[in-house]
Design a protein around this motif. Structure first.
Motif, short mmCIF file in Angstrom:
data_model
loop_
_atom_site.label_atom_id
_atom_site.label_comp_id
_atom_site.label_asym_id
_atom_site.label_seq_id
_atom_site.Cartn_x
_atom_site.Cartn_y
_atom_site.Cartn_z
N SER A 76 -11.69 -2.32 -9.46
CA SER A 76 -10.23 -2.42 -9.56
C SER A 76 -9.74 -3.85 -9.43
O SER A 76 -8.75 -4.23 -10.04
CB SER A 76 -9.57 -1.55 -8.50
OG SER A 76 -9.94 -1.99 -7.20
N HIS A 77 -10.42 -4.65 -8.59
CA HIS A 77 -10.04 -6.06 -8.42
C HIS A 77 -11.15 -6.80 -7.69
O HIS A 77 -12.12 -6.19 -7.26
CB HIS A 77 -8.70 -6.19 -7.69
CG HIS A 77 -8.70 -5.73 -6.27
ND1 HIS A 77 -8.84 -4.42 -5.90
CD2 HIS A 77 -8.59 -6.43 -5.10
CE1 HIS A 77 -8.79 -4.32 -4.58
NE2 HIS A 77 -8.65 -5.52 -4.06
N GLY A 78 -10.98 -8.11 -7.53
CA GLY A 78 -12.11 -8.95 -7.12
C GLY A 78 -12.27 -9.23 -5.63
O GLY A 78 -13.06 -10.11 -5.27
N HIS A 79 -11.57 -8.53 -4.75
CA HIS A 79 -11.79 -8.77 -3.31
C HIS A 79 -13.17 -8.25 -2.89
O HIS A 79 -13.64 -7.24 -3.41
CB HIS A 79 -10.70 -8.08 -2.48
CG HIS A 79 -9.41 -8.87 -2.46
ND1 HIS A 79 -8.18 -8.27 -2.35
CD2 HIS A 79 -9.19 -10.20 -2.52
CE1 HIS A 79 -7.24 -9.21 -2.34
NE2 HIS A 79 -7.83 -10.39 -2.45
N LEU A 80 -13.75 -8.93 -1.89
CA LEU A 80 -15.13 -8.59 -1.51
C LEU A 80 -15.27 -7.17 -0.95
O LEU A 80 -16.33 -6.57 -1.07
CB LEU A 80 -15.65 -9.59 -0.46
CG LEU A 80 -16.01 -10.97 -1.02
CD1 LEU A 80 -16.42 -11.89 0.12
CD2 LEU A 80 -17.14 -10.86 -2.05
N ASP A 81 -14.21 -6.65 -0.34
CA ASP A 81 -14.31 -5.27 0.16
C ASP A 81 -14.28 -4.26 -1.00
O ASP A 81 -14.36 -3.05 -0.77
CB ASP A 81 -13.26 -4.96 1.24
CG ASP A 81 -11.83 -5.19 0.77
OD1 ASP A 81 -11.62 -5.98 -0.16
OD2 ASP A 81 -10.91 -4.58 1.36
N HIS A 82 -14.18 -4.77 -2.24
CA HIS A 82 -14.23 -3.91 -3.43
C HIS A 82 -15.39 -4.24 -4.37
O HIS A 82 -15.81 -3.38 -5.14
CB HIS A 82 -12.91 -3.97 -4.19
CG HIS A 82 -11.79 -3.37 -3.39
ND1 HIS A 82 -11.31 -2.11 -3.62
CD2 HIS A 82 -11.12 -3.85 -2.32
CE1 HIS A 82 -10.36 -1.84 -2.72
NE2 HIS A 82 -10.23 -2.88 -1.92
N ILE A 83 -15.88 -5.49 -4.32
CA ILE A 83 -16.98 -5.85 -5.26
C ILE A 83 -18.21 -6.42 -4.55
O ILE A 83 -19.24 -6.61 -5.17
CB ILE A 83 -16.52 -6.87 -6.33
CG1 ILE A 83 -16.18 -8.24 -5.70
CG2 ILE A 83 -15.31 -6.36 -7.11
CD1 ILE A 83 -16.03 -9.37 -6.72
N THR A 143 0.02 -5.11 -9.15
CA THR A 143 0.18 -6.39 -8.44
C THR A 143 -0.45 -6.27 -7.06
O THR A 143 -0.37 -5.23 -6.42
CB THR A 143 1.68 -6.77 -8.29
OG1 THR A 143 2.40 -5.62 -7.85
CG2 THR A 143 2.26 -7.28 -9.59
N HIS A 144 -1.10 -7.38 -6.64
CA HIS A 144 -1.79 -7.40 -5.33
C HIS A 144 -1.84 -8.86 -4.90
O HIS A 144 -0.87 -9.59 -5.16
CB HIS A 144 -3.17 -6.73 -5.52
CG HIS A 144 -4.00 -6.60 -4.30
ND1 HIS A 144 -3.49 -6.26 -3.07
CD2 HIS A 144 -5.35 -6.75 -4.11
CE1 HIS A 144 -4.48 -6.21 -2.19
NE2 HIS A 144 -5.61 -6.51 -2.78
N SER A 145 -2.94 -9.31 -4.32
CA SER A 145 -2.99 -10.69 -3.85
C SER A 145 -4.16 -11.46 -4.46
O SER A 145 -4.62 -12.45 -3.91
CB SER A 145 -3.08 -10.70 -2.32
OG SER A 145 -4.09 -9.82 -1.91
N GLY A 165 -6.65 1.48 -6.41
CA GLY A 165 -7.13 0.23 -5.80
C GLY A 165 -6.08 -0.26 -4.82
O GLY A 165 -5.16 0.47 -4.45
N ASP A 166 -6.20 -1.51 -4.39
CA ASP A 166 -5.17 -2.10 -3.52
C ASP A 166 -4.00 -2.51 -4.39
O ASP A 166 -4.20 -3.06 -5.47
CB ASP A 166 -5.70 -3.36 -2.84
CG ASP A 166 -6.90 -3.09 -1.95
OD1 ASP A 166 -7.26 -1.92 -1.79
OD2 ASP A 166 -7.49 -4.07 -1.44
N PHE A 167 -2.80 -2.28 -3.91
CA PHE A 167 -1.65 -2.70 -4.71
C PHE A 167 -0.42 -2.90 -3.86
O PHE A 167 -0.34 -2.44 -2.73
CB PHE A 167 -1.36 -1.68 -5.82
CG PHE A 167 -0.74 -0.38 -5.32
CD1 PHE A 167 -1.53 0.61 -4.75
CD2 PHE A 167 0.63 -0.16 -5.40
CE1 PHE A 167 -0.98 1.80 -4.29
CE2 PHE A 167 1.20 1.03 -4.95
CZ PHE A 167 0.39 2.01 -4.39
ZN LIG Z 1 -7.67 -6.20 -2.16
#
Ligand SMILES: [Zn+2]
Length: 432
Positions: A76-83, A143-145, A165-167
């Motif tokens: 869903s996005h590139g934060h480490l807790d996701h990838i 939108t996220h960070s 995902g996170d949003f």
């Molecule tokens: Zn995130």
């Protein structure tokens, strides 16, 4: 349709969810939980083999998926807790890894750094849609960070799964577009798997534009004389870094990005054209210290942007506080934190040490010049009324956060265990 709640259902970290449709499995996100490494002194994530990482709870326990037919890993996005667990686990699955260009850029750099396993899965960078077998995976603007965060819709003959995902619902993003409300209204998902991090907070999360105003209120105040200014934010928060660079221009100071992770995340964003604000970037310790020698002579000419917002021991900011660099701060200088402290005891302790050391040098500290990247309760309510999913599975949070989502669901007419489901790691939800 079956949903496996693999990781992120009793913590913030190691997010991983799998959806089974007709014996085909689609995995959403594959993250790490870094504090499980941080609690051990002298431990480097790269030195620990994947098997041990799973035992320590650093990466998700995916044993529930053994012998299943995995069709895709969707990020869903590139934060480490996701990838972050992709280079540790994805090679076990013979399937492609799908994400936006920026996310795939970050994943491929993680894969290159991985010493234990060679992940040779096909990497597919997608802007909007891709077909896998009978299913279509659609990326919807969110939108996220971190740039290029998406809502993911998995369209199948058994209905649509919306993995949020996170949003946050940011109507004034400073990079990228607003969330695609028009598309979200038409989705009619059978199930929505959704971010819970800020579900307990009875408010609405402010826009990133508010962070711009907060930062510029302080940095551009001409009545307030400033000498050295050291700022820090999350390395992946490209929108915030862009604001800092633009503000440096207005202050007629030279912005300079220091630290390995800042340079990595910003460098990929620059390369992909997500930002075009150039800046001097210095990665390596020796070169950073050399640069600090120059900066120390004319502090008022620079706006320093460094790693270490959480007080991480090896980060540039901690080294400054420890007087290990040629940049020596005093009461005329300011350290500005454009982050919150991630509320984990280890971060809190590290930040306490960092701030105490800076205060001993009489440095002025400005904290919490920040807005969150996660939707709060009233954003989630708005989102729920727009999306109207048939079923809800809250994820990405500790039990109390998931429970807060469930309470919100009840307020909006859902019923626990009928159409809103709370699960722990390693469990299942069957959607009839
Ligand atoms: Zn995130």
């Amino acid at each position: 349709m079956k949903i496996y709640t693999i990781g992120g259902y009793e913590e913030i970290g190691k997010n991983m969810t799998a959806v089974e449709i007709d014996n085909d499995i689609f995995i959403f996100d594959m993250g790490i939980k870094l504090d499980r490494v941080m609690i051990h002194e002298d431990t480097n994530l790269q030195d620990i083999p994947p098997k041990k990482l799973r035992k320590l709870g650093v990466i998700p326990d995916d044993s529930i998926l053994s012998n299943k037919n995995i069709r895709a890993i969707i990020l869903s996005h590139g934060h480490l807790d996701h990838i972050g667990a992709v280079p540790k686990m994805a090679h076990n699955y013979k399937c492609p890894i799908i994400g936006t260009k920026y996310t795939i850029g970050l994943v491929s750099s993680l894969i290159k750094e991985e010493p234990f396993s060679k992940c040779s899965n096909q990497l597919i960078a997608v802007n909007k849609k891709v077909e896998i077998g009978d299913c279509e995976i659609e990326f919807i603007n969110s939108t996220h960070s971190i740039p290029e965060t998406k809502f993911v819709a998995l369209h199948s003959k058994e209905g649509t799964v919306l993995y949020t995902g996170d949003f946050k619902l940011d109507m004034h993003p400073t990079i990228g577009e607003k969330p695609d409300f028009k598309r979200l209204r038409k989705l009619n998902p059978k199930v929505m798997i959704t971010d819970s991090t800020k579900a307990p907070e009875e408010t609405k999360t402010p826009s990133e534009k508010v962070a711009v105003t907060m930062l510029q209120d302080f940095l551009l105040d001409e009545n307030d004389e400033k000498k050295g200014i050291v700022t820090t934010t999350f390395a992946s928060h490209i929108a915030r870094i862009k604001t800092l660079l633009e503000t440096a221009d207005k202050m007629e100071r030279i912005p300079i990005l220091l630290g390995r992770s800042l340079c990595k995340y910003y460098g990929i964003a620059l390369k992909l054209g997500i930002v075009n604000n150039g800046a001097k970037m210095v990665k390596r310790r020796n070169s950073i210290d050399k640069k600090f020698k120059d900066i120390n002579k004319e502090k008022e000419k620079y706006l320093v942007i460094t790693t270490g917002s959480q007080g991480e021991k090896e980060a540039v900011l901690s080294r400054i506080a420890n007087k290990e660099t040629p940049l020596l701060l005093n009461k005329k200088d300011t350290v500005l934190f454009s982050t919150s402290t991630i509320p984990h005891p280890i971060n809190i302790a590290n930040r306490y040490k960092l701030e105490a050391k800076l205060k001993m040098q009489k440095v002025r500290i400005i904290k919490d010049v920040h807005v969150s990247g996660h939707a709060s309760k009233e954003d989630l309510r708005e989102f729920l009324r727009i999306v109207k999913p048939e079923n809800i599975v809250p994820t990405h949070g500790e039990y109390t956060m998931l429970a807060s989502w469930a309470e919100l669901g009840e307020e909006e007419g859902y019923t626990i265990e009928k159409d809103i489901f709370i699960r722990r790691n390693g469990q299942e939800v069957v959607i009839e």
